[in-house]
Design a protein around this motif. Structure first.
Motif, PDB file in Angstrom:
ATOM      1  N   LYS A 112     -31.118  -6.602  22.051  1.00 52.67           N
ATOM      2  CA  LYS A 112     -30.086  -5.568  22.151  1.00 52.67           C
ATOM      3  C   LYS A 112     -30.590  -4.349  22.926  1.00 52.67           C
ATOM      4  O   LYS A 112     -29.901  -3.851  23.817  1.00 52.67           O
ATOM      5  CB  LYS A 112     -29.629  -5.148  20.753  1.00 52.67           C
ATOM      6  CG  LYS A 112     -28.542  -4.086  20.772  1.00 52.67           C
ATOM      7  CD  LYS A 112     -28.111  -3.713  19.360  1.00 52.67           C
ATOM      8  CE  LYS A 112     -27.045  -2.633  19.380  1.00 52.67           C
ATOM      9  NZ  LYS A 112     -26.626  -2.241  18.008  1.00 52.67           N
TER      10      LYS A 112
ATOM     11  N   PRO B  65     -37.862  -3.228  16.002  1.00 55.03           N
ATOM     12  CA  PRO B  65     -37.771  -4.428  15.166  1.00 55.03           C
ATOM     13  C   PRO B  65     -37.613  -5.680  16.029  1.00 55.03           C
ATOM     14  O   PRO B  65     -36.954  -5.637  17.087  1.00 55.03           O
ATOM     15  CB  PRO B  65     -36.519  -4.185  14.314  1.00 55.03           C
ATOM     16  CG  PRO B  65     -36.270  -2.711  14.392  1.00 55.03           C
ATOM     17  CD  PRO B  65     -36.778  -2.267  15.719  1.00 55.03           C
TER      18      PRO B  65
ATOM     19  N   PRO C 162     -34.450   9.867  11.856  1.00 53.11           N
ATOM     20  CA  PRO C 162     -35.771   9.244  11.949  1.00 53.11           C
ATOM     21  C   PRO C 162     -36.940  10.183  11.646  1.00 53.11           C
ATOM     22  O   PRO C 162     -38.098   9.823  11.869  1.00 53.11           O
ATOM     23  CB  PRO C 162     -35.814   8.824  13.417  1.00 53.11           C
ATOM     24  CG  PRO C 162     -35.068   9.911  14.126  1.00 53.11           C
ATOM     25  CD  PRO C 162     -33.955  10.319  13.180  1.00 53.11           C
TER      26      PRO C 162
ATOM     27  N   THR D 187     -39.170  -4.330   8.982  1.00 51.59           N
ATOM     28  CA  THR D 187     -38.524  -3.219   9.677  1.00 51.59           C
ATOM     29  C   THR D 187     -37.207  -3.703  10.267  1.00 51.59           C
ATOM     30  O   THR D 187     -37.183  -4.669  11.034  1.00 51.59           O
ATOM     31  CB  THR D 187     -39.431  -2.681  10.805  1.00 51.59           C
ATOM     32  OG1 THR D 187     -40.662  -2.243  10.238  1.00 51.59           O
ATOM     33  CG2 THR D 187     -38.768  -1.530  11.532  1.00 51.59           C
ATOM     34  N   THR D 188     -36.112  -3.047   9.901  1.00 47.29           N
ATOM     35  CA  THR D 188     -34.789  -3.469  10.367  1.00 47.29           C
ATOM     36  C   THR D 188     -34.176  -2.485  11.358  1.00 47.29           C
ATOM     37  O   THR D 188     -33.247  -2.833  12.082  1.00 47.29           O
ATOM     38  CB  THR D 188     -33.834  -3.647   9.174  1.00 47.29           C
ATOM     39  OG1 THR D 188     -33.792  -2.421   8.424  1.00 47.29           O
ATOM     40  CG2 THR D 188     -34.320  -4.766   8.264  1.00 47.29           C
ATOM     41  N   VAL D 189     -34.661  -1.246  11.360  1.00 52.72           N
ATOM     42  CA  VAL D 189     -34.184  -0.248  12.326  1.00 52.72           C
ATOM     43  C   VAL D 189     -35.406   0.398  12.970  1.00 52.72           C
ATOM     44  O   VAL D 189     -36.519   0.320  12.444  1.00 52.72           O
ATOM     45  CB  VAL D 189     -33.315   0.846  11.655  1.00 52.72           C
ATOM     46  CG1 VAL D 189     -32.040   0.249  11.101  1.00 52.72           C
ATOM     47  CG2 VAL D 189     -34.088   1.558  10.562  1.00 52.72           C
ATOM     48  N   GLU D 190     -35.210   1.028  14.107  1.00 48.50           N
ATOM     49  CA  GLU D 190     -36.326   1.668  14.790  1.00 48.50           C
ATOM     50  C   GLU D 190     -36.976   2.722  13.891  1.00 48.50           C
ATOM     51  O   GLU D 190     -36.292   3.498  13.229  1.00 48.50           O
ATOM     52  CB  GLU D 190     -35.846   2.322  16.093  1.00 48.50           C
ATOM     53  CG  GLU D 190     -35.497   1.329  17.177  1.00 48.50           C
ATOM     54  CD  GLU D 190     -35.202   1.998  18.507  1.00 48.50           C
ATOM     55  OE1 GLU D 190     -35.203   1.323  19.542  1.00 48.50           O
ATOM     56  OE2 GLU D 190     -34.962   3.219  18.514  1.00 48.50           O
ATOM     57  N   GLN D 191     -38.295   2.727  13.881  1.00 50.66           N
ATOM     58  CA  GLN D 191     -39.062   3.698  13.111  1.00 50.66           C
ATOM     59  C   GLN D 191     -39.923   4.519  14.072  1.00 50.66           C
ATOM     60  O   GLN D 191     -40.367   4.019  15.107  1.00 50.66           O
ATOM     61  CB  GLN D 191     -39.970   2.987  12.095  1.00 50.66           C
ATOM     62  CG  GLN D 191     -39.234   2.117  11.107  1.00 50.66           C
ATOM     63  CD  GLN D 191     -38.471   2.923  10.075  1.00 50.66           C
ATOM     64  OE1 GLN D 191     -38.767   4.086   9.856  1.00 50.66           O
ATOM     65  NE2 GLN D 191     -37.480   2.316   9.436  1.00 50.66           N
TER      66      GLN D 191
ATOM     67  N   ALA E 182     -34.164  -6.609  17.119  1.00 56.43           N
ATOM     68  CA  ALA E 182     -33.413  -5.658  17.939  1.00 56.43           C
ATOM     69  C   ALA E 182     -33.817  -5.681  19.402  1.00 56.43           C
ATOM     70  O   ALA E 182     -33.222  -4.972  20.220  1.00 56.43           O
ATOM     71  CB  ALA E 182     -33.597  -4.246  17.384  1.00 56.43           C
TER      72      ALA E 182
END
Length: 637
Positions: free
Chosen positions: A481, A475, A348, A449-453, A478
């Motif tokens: 989860k 996201p 990241p 955004t598909t994954v944590e940034q 997410a």
């Protein structure tokens, strides 16, 4: 493998290739009259080998019915011995056609010793070159460490087979040497560069005689004679002219010496050097060299100490040769040339810090990336500090902060790094807030955004003090989860909920996320200050959202929504407001209706206990008074 537990050797090969006879021969030092089809685990005592480690040798069956058991053993092996019969050329061809592909399919990454058994039965007219065989097998499997031939009948080279097996585990060659390029691996060169820099005390890019001798004593506990040093220099000067200069042995010469040990079949010499400087089999620092401070609770975090930050400031100044307060990509790569790899080339970290208009790294960006790495991966941060030359006490480089729950109780915090979770629906403007923190211009291009940034930068407060703010974008898909982890909010200092002020769905989604986070905070005890952010204020607002958002903040007891437009460059000082919320951890904590009722119930219960206690005290006092009165009355009578 844990060295203290010994080494697990698994022997595999075609039926009749000599597996069981080989094991019997090493265990009894004689050739057996009768060999069982499958031997039980055989334990070889430590005194048989130079490193004094016990070996457990596992025999395997080649029959199809026991293939599952064999595969299970291969996956658990520290080292694999593959056998073939020297008197049967077809059994050797089975190694590249069946056995090595089988190991690949099973994802076995243990070193492989290829052993030709029954050497005494081979036709003398059929001679083979082990070097040719080794080269052929390496084309199919890079984990082949050695080829050797033996005879269990005559005991010829039987002990050597298991010596090489032990040696392959303790001194693995594949981490050091690339057989395809015939050169040291990149990680090995990086490790040796760090060792060279540490030994070059006068920093003249060469090891003089004194420094060479200190290196020798440290690694091998024996000094070099003057004639030895002269001999080494003569060889280097002949083979690698650039490996020697007027000051002493240069880095190319240092590399050549260690490569020479490998070519002579002495990887243990190079491993002795590497292990002395803290490296494990993966050419990374061993845990013993990384005293990571322990957190006793999930709501603590790890930060760099002032000593480590001062060291990093010095490193930046040293690398910034042109004094433009920015590092070029090549200068950052140079910084990590003594580490296994640059830790910031991938997510990241790759796009998580401020850079100049031409892509150079600013001092703020440099320190912020270190703060981010320490926050989310303290072990990696400390390891890289040591890789780049931190010579202070490693235990003094990192510190554990006070628990966030204690900060709320004391209504103050001593943290220097604040982590803010950024929630919101898709296309609400979350990413634009992260980008703006890094000083990047607004873009109309939308990428979900598909994954944590992450985004990290230094924020200057009133009075000139600075804090590092880390924004962590969650996201939309997410959220369920991450919140299924009951400790997820423990590492959060502030949570912000972003919504598109012109969009009804966006507002309702953020409102629902705020309720969900607030309820989880109340249930787990990890309550966090929360802020609502009305983004895209340049668009026509959704009227209901304007009214509802004010009402919601009043009901929950948090601040009114922060209106901003990153497109117009109007951030409404949002980053300072986030830091201010983090510095006052007892404020802006939402209280849901359920939480309010629970709080009222607890207060009622507490008051009832107090009243009950007071009533008990009154009753006791009353009884005591009556007894005293009775005693007095009897005395008068």
């Amino acid at each position: 493998m844990k060295v203290g537990e010994g080494i697990r050797v698994v022997v595999a090969g075609d039926r009749g290739s000599g597996k069981s006879s080989l094991i019997c021969a090493i265990a009894s030092e004689s050739f057996p009259d009768l060999v069982p089809h499958l031997l039980p685990p055989t334990h070889l005592p430590p005194h048989l080998f130079p490193h004094h480690l016990p070996l457990t040798v596992i025999d395997t069956s080649s029959v199809l019915e026991k293939q599952a058991k064999r595969n299970e053993e291969l996956k658990r092996a520290d080292v694999v011995i593959l056998t073939y019969a020297c008197n049967d050329p077809s059994s050797f061809t089975r190694l590249p056609s069946y056995w090595l592909p089988e190991l690949h399919n099973l994802e076995v990454k243990a070193p492989v010793i290829v052993v030709g058994c029954k050497l005494d039965l081979r036709d003398e007219n059929h001679q083979v070159s082990l070097e040719t065989q080794m080269s052929h097998l390496l084309q199919h499997c890079k984990y082949v460490a050695t080829c050797i031939e033996c005879s269990a009948y005559t005991l010829y080279q039987v002990p050597e087979v298991f010596y090489f097996a032990q040696k392959a585990v303790l001194h693995p060659l594949d981490a050091l040497f690339d057989h395809e390029t015939q050169a040291l691996t990149d990680q090995c060169v990086r490790a040796l560069r760090r060792i060279f820099v540490l030994c070059d005390r006068n920093m003249d890019d060469a090891l003089d005689d004194t420094e060479l001798n200190e290196f020798q004593v440290r690694c091998f506990s024996a000094p070099l004679q003057s004639s030895d040093i002269a001999g080494v220099k003569a060889i280097v000067q002949h083979k690698v002219p650039e490996g020697l200069n007027s000051h002493g042995l240069t880095f190319p010469g240092f590399i050549y010496i260690h490569k020479m040990f490998l070519k002579k079949g002495r990887p243990e010499t190079l491993w002795a050097v590497l292990r002395n400087f803290g490296y494990d089999n993966d050419l990374k620092l061993q845990d013993d060299f990384l005293p990571i401070p322990s957190k006793i609770a999930p709501d603590q975090s790890v930060e760099l100490t002032s000593e480590a930050v001062e060291f990093l400031n010095g490193v930046f100044r040293l690398l910034d040769m042109d004094k433009d307060r920015a590092l070029r990509p090549a200068e950052v790569d140079k910084l990590f040339c003594t580490a296994p790899q640059s830790p910031w080339n991938d997510a990241p970290y790759k796009d998580a810090a401020e850079r100049t208009d031409i892509g150079y790294m600013s001092l703020n960006g440099f320190l912020s990336l270190w703060a981010l790495m320490t926050l989310i991966d303290p072990r990696r941060s400390l390891a890289n500090l040591i890789y780049i030359g931190y010579s202070g006490n490693p235990a003094a480089a990192l510190r554990v902060t006070r628990r966030r729950s204690v900060d709320r109780r004391k209504q103050a915090t001593e943290r220097n790094v604040f982590q803010c979770y950024v929630f919101g629906s898709k296309n609400s403007g979350k990413s634009a807030i992260l980008e703006s923190l890094l000083g990047r211009p607004f873009s109309n291009n939308y990428t979900p955004t598909t994954v944590e940034q992450f985004a990290a930068n230094s924020i200057e407060l009133l009075g000139g003090t600075r804090k590092t703010l880390v924004l962590r974008e969650i996201p939309e898909g997410a959220v369920s989860k991450v919140l299924s982890n009951q400790d997820y909010l423990a590492a959060c200092d502030v949570a912000v909920f972003v919504y598109d002020s012109s969009d009804e769905h966006s507002w309702k989604k953020s409102r629902g996320l705020l309720d969900k986070v607030a309820r989880q905070g109340e249930q787990t005890g990890y309550k966090v200050p929360c802020l609502l952010i009305a983004a895209k204020d340049d668009l026509t607002p959704y009227p209901r959202a304007v009214q509802d958002s004010v009402k919601v903040t009043q009901e929950l007891g948090i601040e009114a929504p922060i209106h901003l437009s990153m497109k117009l460059g109007d951030s409404s000082n949002v980053y300072n407001k986030i830091v201010s919320a983090a510095e006052h951890p007892h404020l802006s904590i939402p209280e849901t209706e359920i939480g309010r009722k629970r709080k009222q119930y607890q207060q009622l219960l507490q008051n009832s206990l107090i009243f009950a206690s007071v009533g008990t005290v009154v009753a006791v006092v009353g009884v005591a008074a009556m007894r005293a009165y009775a005693v007095k009355k009897n005395s008068s009578a």
